[in-house]
Design a protein around this motif. Structure first.
Motif, mmCIF file in Angstrom:
data_model
loop_
_atom_site.group_PDB
_atom_site.id
_atom_site.type_symbol
_atom_site.label_atom_id
_atom_site.label_comp_id
_atom_site.label_asym_id
_atom_site.label_seq_id
_atom_site.Cartn_x
_atom_site.Cartn_y
_atom_site.Cartn_z
ATOM 1 N N ILE A 62 34.810 38.025 41.356
ATOM 2 C CA ILE A 62 33.476 38.215 40.791
ATOM 3 C C ILE A 62 32.707 36.905 40.894
ATOM 4 N N ASP A 63 31.389 37.025 40.956
ATOM 5 C CA ASP A 63 30.504 35.862 40.988
ATOM 6 C C ASP A 63 29.859 35.738 39.610
ATOM 7 N N LEU A 64 30.271 34.730 38.864
ATOM 8 C CA LEU A 64 29.803 34.561 37.490
ATOM 9 C C LEU A 64 28.299 34.330 37.424
ATOM 10 N N ASP A 65 27.733 33.636 38.404
ATOM 11 C CA ASP A 65 26.288 33.412 38.410
ATOM 12 C C ASP A 65 25.529 34.735 38.511
ATOM 13 N N SER A 66 26.021 35.634 39.348
ATOM 14 C CA SER A 66 25.377 36.950 39.469
ATOM 15 C C SER A 66 25.520 37.754 38.189
ATOM 16 N N ILE A 67 26.659 37.628 37.554
ATOM 17 C CA ILE A 67 26.862 38.349 36.290
ATOM 18 C C ILE A 67 25.887 37.833 35.238
ATOM 19 N N THR A 68 25.779 36.516 35.104
ATOM 20 C CA THR A 68 24.880 35.982 34.078
ATOM 21 C C THR A 68 23.418 36.255 34.404
ATOM 22 N N ALA A 69 23.103 36.438 35.675
ATOM 23 C CA ALA A 69 21.718 36.741 36.050
ATOM 24 C C ALA A 69 21.367 38.212 35.825
ATOM 25 N N ASN A 70 22.373 39.086 35.798
ATOM 26 C CA ASN A 70 22.095 40.514 35.755
ATOM 27 C C ASN A 70 22.631 41.247 34.525
ATOM 28 N N TYR A 71 23.422 40.599 33.724
ATOM 29 C CA TYR A 71 23.987 41.237 32.532
ATOM 30 C C TYR A 71 22.937 41.215 31.425
ATOM 31 N N ASN A 72 22.619 42.369 30.889
ATOM 32 C CA ASN A 72 21.557 42.492 29.884
ATOM 33 C C ASN A 72 21.828 41.671 28.621
ATOM 34 N N SER A 77 33.090 39.579 25.652
ATOM 35 C CA SER A 77 32.620 40.807 26.280
ATOM 36 C C SER A 77 33.118 40.903 27.717
ATOM 37 N N LEU A 78 32.964 39.832 28.457
ATOM 38 C CA LEU A 78 33.381 39.822 29.851
ATOM 39 C C LEU A 78 34.898 39.979 29.974
ATOM 40 N N ASN A 79 35.644 39.215 29.198
ATOM 41 C CA ASN A 79 37.110 39.297 29.268
ATOM 42 C C ASN A 79 37.617 40.673 28.853
ATOM 43 N N ASN A 80 37.044 41.245 27.777
ATOM 44 C CA ASN A 80 37.472 42.572 27.333
ATOM 45 C C ASN A 80 37.190 43.625 28.392
ATOM 46 N N TYR A 81 36.002 43.565 28.982
ATOM 47 C CA TYR A 81 35.666 44.560 29.993
ATOM 48 C C TYR A 81 36.539 44.409 31.237
ATOM 49 N N ILE A 82 36.766 43.184 31.664
ATOM 50 C CA ILE A 82 37.577 42.951 32.862
ATOM 51 C C ILE A 82 39.013 43.421 32.633
ATOM 52 N N GLU A 83 39.524 43.226 31.435
ATOM 53 C CA GLU A 83 40.879 43.696 31.136
ATOM 54 C C GLU A 83 40.970 45.215 31.279
ATOM 55 N N ARG A 118 34.522 33.655 41.871
ATOM 56 C CA ARG A 118 34.104 33.225 43.205
ATOM 57 C C ARG A 118 34.125 31.701 43.308
ATOM 58 N N ALA A 119 33.741 31.028 42.255
ATOM 59 C CA ALA A 119 33.683 29.566 42.254
ATOM 60 C C ALA A 119 35.068 28.928 42.351
ATOM 61 N N ALA A 120 36.134 29.707 42.122
ATOM 62 C CA ALA A 120 37.491 29.156 42.152
ATOM 63 C C ALA A 120 38.042 29.029 43.565
ATOM 64 N N GLY A 121 37.334 29.544 44.553
ATOM 65 C CA GLY A 121 37.841 29.490 45.914
ATOM 66 C C GLY A 121 36.785 29.042 46.893
ATOM 67 N N VAL A 122 37.220 28.788 48.103
ATOM 68 C CA VAL A 122 36.314 28.357 49.157
ATOM 69 C C VAL A 122 35.759 29.562 49.903
ATOM 70 N N TYR A 123 36.634 30.512 50.206
ATOM 71 C CA TYR A 123 36.182 31.697 50.925
ATOM 72 C C TYR A 123 36.901 32.916 50.371
ATOM 73 N N PHE A 124 36.136 33.965 50.162
ATOM 74 C CA PHE A 124 36.679 35.259 49.802
ATOM 75 C C PHE A 124 36.040 36.295 50.722
ATOM 76 N N ILE A 181 33.642 42.507 43.545
ATOM 77 C CA ILE A 181 33.412 43.625 42.620
ATOM 78 C C ILE A 181 32.370 43.256 41.561
ATOM 79 N N THR A 182 31.584 42.227 41.834
ATOM 80 C CA THR A 182 30.610 41.748 40.862
ATOM 81 C C THR A 182 29.652 42.843 40.421
ATOM 82 N N LYS A 183 29.108 43.594 41.347
ATOM 83 C CA LYS A 183 28.140 44.638 41.001
ATOM 84 C C LYS A 183 28.785 45.696 40.117
ATOM 85 N N GLU A 184 30.004 46.086 40.417
ATOM 86 C CA GLU A 184 30.703 47.070 39.591
ATOM 87 C C GLU A 184 30.892 46.540 38.170
#
Length: 193
Positions: free
Chosen positions: A44-54, A142-148, A162-168, A174-177
């Motif tokens: 997941i891309d945390l920046d995208s989550i924080t930009a789009n999570y209500n 919220s994020l950890n509970n939902y991901i679990e 996503r930030a934990a690696g160089v290439y995925f 699954i960020t959008k999901e």
């Protein structure tokens, strides 16, 4: 930042557990029968989550109001103190003080007013900081509970940041999901009433 550390720790625990299980399985079965186990990993891309999570959007609105309230309070206290300092200065210029004692009394009141303003503004800043910490904790929870829940329903071995690696591989994103699921589950405070 806590979320990234927690995710990395969780990944390390999954990897160690997976490695430990593989070692136990290899010891129990003959080496020729052993097939390599593929890990089912997504990211997941945390920046995208924080930009789009209500929830984050709502927190940002609250933070803007809090900062505005803090700035307004600071300006009001500064104006109040400046006005009082000008009154003392004018009274001093115009020989408005009967004695040094009356001047000292006004200065003591002014200094107390400064201390009170500092305390008041300090309390507002502490409240804002505590609110930000509470928001950060709620977001992480919220994020950890939902991901679990999401991981269990999809049988993933790990979900990385996503930030934990160089290439995925983008197919593993699954960020959008996750954002869609978080937003479906999120109920605004005003909607709960």
């Amino acid at each position: 930042m806590k979320l990234a550390g927690a995710s990395l720790m969780a990944f390390a625990a999954v990897m160690m557990s997976s490695c430990g299980n593989q070692a136990a399985n290899q010891a129990a079965a003959p080496a020729a029968d052993q097939q390599p186990t593929a890990l089912n990993i997504r990211y997941i891309d945390l920046d995208s989550i924080t930009a789009n999570y209500n929830l984050v959007k709502d927190y940002n609105e609250v933070n803007i109001k809090t900062m505005s309230r803090l700035d307004n309070a600071q300006r009001a206290k500064q104006a109040e103190l400046q006005k009082r300092a000008n009154e003392i200065q004018n009274k001093l210029k115009n020989n408005g003080y009967i004695s040094e004692a009356t001047y000292n009394a006004d200065m003591q009141k002014f200094q107390q007013q400064q201390r009170d303003a500092e305390i008041y503004l300090g309390n507002l800043q502490q409240q804002a900081q505590q609110e930000a910490l509470d928001q950060s904790q709620a977001l992480n929870d919220s994020l950890n509970n939902y991901i679990e829940v999401y991981m269990k329903s999809h049988n993933y071995d790990a979900i990385l940041l996503r930030a934990a690696g160089v290439y995925f591989n983008p197919a593993l994103d699954i960020t959008k999901e996750i954002v869609d699921g978080l937003n479906q589950r999120y109920i605004r405070a005003e909607d709960r009433k």
